[in-house]
Scaffold this active site. Structure first.
Site: not given
Ligand SMILES: O=C(O)C(=O)C[C@@H](O)CO
Ligand SMILES: [Mg+2]
Length: 391
Positions: A317, A337
């Site tokens: 994440h 990510e």
């Molecule tokens: O980036 C992600 O996977 C999250 O869960 C971030 C969070 O802010 C919701 O998008």
């Molecule tokens: Mg998420």
């Protein structure tokens, strides 16, 4: 022998401008409540914790945490720092077990494990600096020429704005995009239609040769997700992320076993045992722990080995350096990510305003430096005027 001599914790409270909350921005766990106003408020964080572990030769390792920074700071100051000061940072496995077992009654998940994570990340940064090696070279080295990334934003809003955002992102060469749903069980069938219209609209922009990932951020229920999965299948999402709350591991496993859309999760799981349980129960097809919560680099690397044995890819994440080094050092971490640099909204953006050194994605990839010791980040003073710092 090197010794840890001090641990400095600081909470960085953002006082600068923020993007105001928007309705149906992102489904989340609070949506299940009869709640007026901004349900996302408890998931929007505008503070960050930095942890600096200093060694007797003056080397300082930098760690961080984004969850509940003020509470994690207190936990470190009162409980964890006294366990760590005086130890040799290269005894990192011993230090990790000491932090984990001495606070096991209350610290094995949540705040305690986040504190352990922040300190552990700092220790790995220090070890890299002490050996003159980037952290990824201490873990397994370069498994990729460069790290493929996915563009992570596309929060729910009007369709034209989401398409415009996707079109702009496409100009940067990304080949994978994650979007957020804005509607869930409380919005009924009309909300399902709104969700599906946005997925269709994004496919129109990014086409069918790019990956599309869909994020629920724990805002749906098992029943709603079971109804939505068959409707989503035709859009070929690479994964559906956190459809239900993190404690509903059986729900994850049931949805994943339906084998309609791969289910991902793990960013709200803690510890080696917690992630091993997700894997053992077939709860996720993609594991997404965050190194600054799950137990730091020491725990994350053990989890990577377990995930590899289950042949479940790990895509941590949030990107950010504490995750990029693990992605580089593990063949089972295919992509990372990536939050593009934006105005402060949710809070994930703050990393860029506190630290220097996080790599910028280029043409859908990012690179780490073989000759940059440690994590390769430093604490920046560029935006100090927009922070109130709590020592
Ligand atoms: O980036 C992600 O996977 C999250 O869960 C971030 C969070 O802010 C919701 O998008
Ligand atoms: Mg998420």
């Amino acid at each position: 022998m090197t010794k840890i001599t001090s641990i400095r914790t600081r909470v960085w409270h953002w006082t600068g401008p923020t993007v105001p909350p928007r309705g149906n921005f992102c489904t989340n766990a609070s949506d299940a409540l009869y709640e007026k106003g901004d349900a996302m408020s408890s998931f929007r964080f505008h503070q960050w914790l930095t942890v600096e572990v200093e060694c007797d030769d003056g080397t300082v390792g930098i760690g961080n945490a984004a969850l509940a920074p003020t509470v994690v700071k207190k936990a470190i100051d009162d409980w964890y720092a006294p366990l760590v000061i005086g130890e040799d940072p290269f005894d990192y496995a011993y230090i990790w077990e000491k932090m984990y077992r001495r606070t096991h009654a209350w610290g094995r998940k949540g705040i305690g494990m986040t504190a352990i994570s922040a300190i552990d990340i700092a220790i790995w940064d220090a070890m890299g600096k002490l050996t003159g090696k980037p952290v990824f070279k201490l873990l397994g080295g370069r498994t990729k020429e460069k790290i493929p990334v996915y563009y992570s934003k596309l929060y729910a809003r009007d369709i034209a704005a989401m398409q415009a955002e996707a079109e702009e992102a496409m100009t940067h060469g990304y080949t994978a995009y994650k979007s957020r749903f804005g509607y869930g069980p409380k919005d009924g069938m009309p909300g399902m239609r709104e969700n599906l219209k946005r997925v269709e609209a994004l496919r129109e922009v990014i086409g069918w040769d790019n990956d599309l990932m869909l994020e629920c951020y724990m805002g749906w229920t098992l029943d709603y997700a079971k109804r939505m999965l068959p409707k989503l299948a035709k859009y070929e999402p690479r994964w559906l992320e956190e459809p239900v709350i993190a404690d509903d591991v059986a729900g994850y496993a049931e949805l994943n076993a339906m084998n309609i859309v791969p289910i991902s999760g793990g960013e709200h799981e803690f510890s080696v045992m917690g992630c091993a349980d997700l894997l053992r129960r077939g709860a996720v097809s993609v594991l997404q722990y965050d190194t600054n919560r799950v137990g730091g680099i020491t725990a994350a690397q053990k989890i990577n080995a377990i995930a590899e044995a289950f042949q479940v890819p790990v895509i941590p994440h949030a990107g950010q350096m504490h995750n990029y080094h693990l992605s580089m050092a593990n063949a089972n971490c295919p992509i990372a990510e990536y939050f593009p640099v934006f105005d402060v909204e949710v809070g994930n953006e703050l990393f860029y305003y506190i630290f220097e050194g996080d790599p910028e994605a280029k043409d859908g990839f990012l690179q780490l430096d073989d000759d940059m010791p440690g994590l390769g980040i430093s604490i920046s003073d560029r935006h100090l005027h927009n922070f109130r710092i709590e020592e």
